[in-house]
Design a protein around this motif. Structure first.
Motif, PDB file in Angstrom:
ATOM      1  N   VAL A  70      17.268 -97.541 -52.543  1.00  0.00           N
ATOM      2  CA  VAL A  70      17.155 -97.065 -51.168  1.00  0.00           C
ATOM      3  C   VAL A  70      16.502 -95.686 -51.194  1.00  0.00           C
ATOM      4  O   VAL A  70      16.893 -94.826 -51.991  1.00  0.00           O
ATOM      5  CB  VAL A  70      18.539 -96.966 -50.496  1.00  0.00           C
ATOM      6  N   TYR A  78      16.334 -92.414 -49.213  1.00  0.00           N
ATOM      7  CA  TYR A  78      17.034 -91.689 -48.157  1.00  0.00           C
ATOM      8  C   TYR A  78      16.206 -90.479 -47.737  1.00  0.00           C
ATOM      9  O   TYR A  78      15.791 -89.683 -48.580  1.00  0.00           O
ATOM     10  CB  TYR A  78      18.395 -91.197 -48.655  1.00  0.00           C
ATOM     11  N   GLU A 121      16.474-102.008 -44.861  1.00  0.00           N
ATOM     12  CA  GLU A 121      17.682-101.409 -45.419  1.00  0.00           C
ATOM     13  C   GLU A 121      17.398-100.558 -46.648  1.00  0.00           C
ATOM     14  O   GLU A 121      18.268 -99.823 -47.112  1.00  0.00           O
ATOM     15  CB  GLU A 121      18.693-102.512 -45.787  1.00  0.00           C
ATOM     16  N   ARG A 140      16.527 -95.396 -45.483  1.00  0.00           N
ATOM     17  CA  ARG A 140      17.649 -94.973 -44.652  1.00  0.00           C
ATOM     18  C   ARG A 140      17.614 -93.458 -44.452  1.00  0.00           C
ATOM     19  O   ARG A 140      16.823 -92.740 -45.071  1.00  0.00           O
ATOM     20  CB  ARG A 140      18.990 -95.344 -45.287  1.00  0.00           C
ATOM     21  N   LEU A 160      20.922 -96.007 -38.616  1.00  0.00           N
ATOM     22  CA  LEU A 160      19.927 -95.702 -39.650  1.00  0.00           C
ATOM     23  C   LEU A 160      20.526 -94.971 -40.845  1.00  0.00           C
ATOM     24  O   LEU A 160      19.853 -94.815 -41.866  1.00  0.00           O
ATOM     25  CB  LEU A 160      18.811 -94.832 -39.067  1.00  0.00           C
ATOM     26  N   GLY A 185      22.706 -94.020 -44.084  1.00  0.00           N
ATOM     27  CA  GLY A 185      23.323 -94.687 -45.224  1.00  0.00           C
ATOM     28  C   GLY A 185      24.103 -93.772 -46.135  1.00  0.00           C
ATOM     29  O   GLY A 185      24.737 -94.238 -47.090  1.00  0.00           O
TER      30      GLY A 185
END
Length: 347
Positions: free
Chosen positions: A143, A145, A172, A175, A259, A261
């Motif tokens: 992910v 971020y 996903e 994030r 949004l 995470g």
């Protein structure tokens, strides 16, 4: 029985907290991080620029050493702080392909060390680069971020377009990470002491102590700066008022929660006078409970800029305070139903 965190909330510690110890070089940076897993938290967010000498293109041997040493202690990595150096000189900006090439080795290292994701400042990558990164993020199951913090707000003109871009990707693997330095009801007691000792005028100090969230206070801060009256020896420290210390409420995050995470539980000291440390945590716990949030909440200490306290003791104490403050709303909301699930504290 004390209230506990939901199973899918994971408390972590950031290696950022140990910057003074890492830069002192009495132990290797790897040994410092291993010590975090031994005595503070099993889940750790890494700042690889302080850790791997070969960064921003970490060598496999360095990455493997840390991964294996952490695994031997039951430790693991949550997020790796990435770097995107957009310029090769003061005037020459990297091309889109060069920016991608700069990041790819960092993604590979994050995957190799077992991280869940990497972190960049909000908006720095831009939509074009994010789109190019998506296939690799999916391939590595990472992910990306983008972090919002301090004086930034969701409706800020420099932030809102980036949030819209992330929402538009509907992925996903891209994030938002929120640093709760955005949610400061009052300034840290020890920081105010440093300003007082540094010679900040008493009238401004009174505003900072009693009316931090009043927009007129920020106007007074800017006026002193523009007048050239900030004492030189605390000039860098003073700039925190414009950048690192926020004045938002937890409710301001409501619209972007789908949004988000991950969170940085930023703290500066542990003086909780008036709830200046615990109240944002209580508010965040209340906001998140029932939203389906699944992610990390990482203790990140920024006060080593002016404090000489032991980072291990500071972080351990903060994690205990944070766990209790985040979980407390559950005691009220679930009093008439079954007890909250056991915490996944990762400690």
């Amino acid at each position: 029985m004390a209230p506990a965190l939901p199973d899918n909330w994971t408390l972590c510690a950031s290696s950022f907290n140990w910057i003074p110890e890492i830069t002192a070089a009495r132990r290797t940076a790897t040994d410092v991080v291993i010590g975090i897993a031994d005595s503070v938290a099993k889940t750790i967010e890494l700042e690889p620029g302080l850790l791997w000498r070969s960064f921003p293109a970490p060598q496999d041997a360095e990455v493997d050493e840390l991964r294996d040493s952490l695994a031997a202690r039951g430790g693991r990595v949550s997020i790796v702080g990435a770097s995107l150096d957009d310029f090769t000189s003061p005037t020459d900006r990297r091309s889109l392909q060069e920016r991608l090439d700069f990041l790819v080795p960092q993604l590979s290292a994050a995957s190799r060390v077992g991280a869940r994701g990497i972190r960049l400042p909000i908006g720095q990558a831009g939509t074009e680069l994010l789109t190019l990164l998506q296939p690799l993020l999916h391939e590595l199951d990472l992910v990306l971020y983008e972090e919002i913090q301090g004086q930034q707000t969701p409706n800020n003109p420099s932030v809102a377009p980036a949030l819209d871009a992330i929402a538009g990707l509907a992925d996903e693997h891209v994030r938002v990470l929120v640093d709760i330095s955005m949610l400061m009801p009052a300034l840290p007691v020890t920081y105010l002491h440093e300003l007082r000792q540094g010679g900040v005028p008493s009238d401004l100090l009174a505003r900072l102590e009693n009316d931090w969230r009043d927009p007129a206070t920020l106007d007074a801060v800017i006026a002193l700066l523009r007048a050239g009256k900030v004492p030189p020896r605390i000039h860098t420290l003073f700039m925190n008022l414009l950048i690192r210390f926020g004045r938002s409420d937890a409710a301001d995050l409501q619209g972007i929660l789908p949004l988000v995470g991950a969170f940085h539980l930023k703290f500066w000291d542990l003086d909780d006078d008036g709830g200046r440390v615990s109240q944002p945590l209580h508010d965040l716990g209340s906001l998140l409970r029932g939203t389906g949030f699944t992610g990390t909440l990482t203790s990140e200490w920024g006060g080593h800029e002016w404090l000489q306290d032991d980072p291990t003791e500071m972080t351990r104490s903060h994690l205990a305070l944070a766990g209790a403050a985040l979980a407390e709303p559950a005691a009220v909301e679930s009093a008439a139903v079954e007890p909250a699930p056991a915490a996944r504290a990762a400690l």
